[in-house]
Enzyme design. Sequence first.
Site: not given
Ligand SMILES: NC(=O)c1ccc[n+]([C@@H]2O[C@H](COP(=O)([O-])OP(=O)(O)OC[C@H]3O[C@@H](n4cnc5c(N)ncnc54)[C@H](OP(=O)(O)O)[C@@H]3O)[C@@H](O)[C@H]2O)c1
Length: 303
Positions: A84, A147
Site C-alpha cells: 500500500t 500501485y
Molecule cells: N489505505 C487506503 O487508503 C486504501 C485505499 C483504497 C484501497 N485500499 C486497499 O484496502 C486494503 C486494506 O488496506 P489497509 O489500509 O488496511 O492497508 P495496510 O494498513 O497497509 O495493511 C496492509 C497489510 O498487508 C500486509 N502485507 C503487505 N505485504 C504482504 C505480504 N507479502 N504478505 C502478507 N501480508 C502483506 C501488511 O503487512 P506489513 O505491515 O507486515 O507490511 C499490512 O498488515 C488493501 O487492499 C488496500 O490496497 C486501501
Amino acid sequence: MSTVRVLVTGAAGQVGVDLVSTLRGEVPPGADARWQPDGLAVGSDEFDVLGVTRHELDLADRDAITRVLGLTKPDVVVNLAAYTAVDQAERDVEACYAVNATATGLLSEACAALGAHFVTISTDYVFDGEKGSGYREDDVPNPQGVYGASKWAGEQRCRVQDTIVRTSWVMGVRGKSVVHVIANRAESGSTVRFVDDQTGTVTCAADLARALVTVVRERPGGVWHVANEGTTTWFDLARFVGRELGRGDEFATPITTAELSPAPLATRPRRSDLVTAKWRSRWAALPDWHEGVARLLRDRAAS
Ligand SMILES: NC(=O)c1ccc[n+]([C@@H]2O[C@H](COP(=O)([O-])OP(=O)(O)OC[C@H]3O[C@@H](n4cnc5c(N)ncnc54)[C@H](OP(=O)(O)O)[C@@H]3O)[C@@H](O)[C@H]2O)c1
C-alpha cells in the site's frame, strides 16, 4: 445455521484489525455499534475467523498460499493484504505486483479449487481522475501510478464470481493513516498545509469492516464501490479534523498539488470519488464521512 469460516489476510493492517474484531461480534474503536448495512447484528459465534498476518502467510510465497488455504479450508477468504506504499511502489514495481496482482490471482485460483468465495479489496487509484465526476463500477480504469496499476492487474486476475470491493482514502483508529498525522499536528499546536485540488471519498475502516461482513454473508460477486457518503479534499478533511479538535481556521492552509515539495513520486488522480449507488440500491449507505471521522477522533482520544 453452521458457522462460516472466514480467512482474512492482512489481519494486522488498518482494515484487517477492524474486520477481524467485527466478524467476532466485537465493536472495534471507531465503529457505530448500531449500524450494519444489512440490518442484522453480528453474532459472536456466527463466524469462525482466522486472521493471518504476513508472518503467518506471506503472499509473496505462492506455495504458502496453497498450503495455508488447503490446511484451513475457509468458506470465504477476504484479502486485505496489499502493498500500500503508493510512492515507494514507483521504485519497487516487482514487489508491489507480486502482492497486489500475482498473489490476488493465486488466492482466487486457490479459492476456486476449494469452492470458497473470494473477496478482495481494490482502490479508487485504478482510475485516472480525469472524468470530472464520481466513478461508477463500470467506468473504465486507467491507473496513473504503479500501485493503482498493480491493483487493477489484481482485479483482472479475479474470476467473475469473486467479489471486488473498491474503496478509497481509508482511515481507522488503529493503523497508520493521514488522519493521525493531522490530529497529532492539531493537538501539538502546529499547522498543516494540504492539497485542495484532489477530491475523493473517505472510508472509515470500522464502517468498511461492517460492509465487508455483509459481503461475507451475501457473497454478491462482481465489483462494488464502498465508501462513506460525501466527497472531500485533503484540505477539507484537515480543516474538519482541526475544528473537531478545537482548532480555528488558521490550522489548515490549502495548497495545490504543484506546490508540494518535494513532489510525490506517484501521480494521484485529481478526482476519484467513488459513486456508491450500486451498494445503496441493495444495502444501507455508509454514514456520511463527517460522522465517521468524528467517531474515529472520539475513540482515538479514548484509546
Ligand atoms: N489505505 C487506503 O487508503 C486504501 C485505499 C483504497 C484501497 N485500499 C486497499 O484496502 C486494503 C486494506 O488496506 P489497509 O489500509 O488496511 O492497508 P495496510 O494498513 O497497509 O495493511 C496492509 C497489510 O498487508 C500486509 N502485507 C503487505 N505485504 C504482504 C505480504 N507479502 N504478505 C502478507 N501480508 C502483506 C501488511 O503487512 P506489513 O505491515 O507486515 O507490511 C499490512 O498488515 C488493501 O487492499 C488496500 O490496497 C486501501
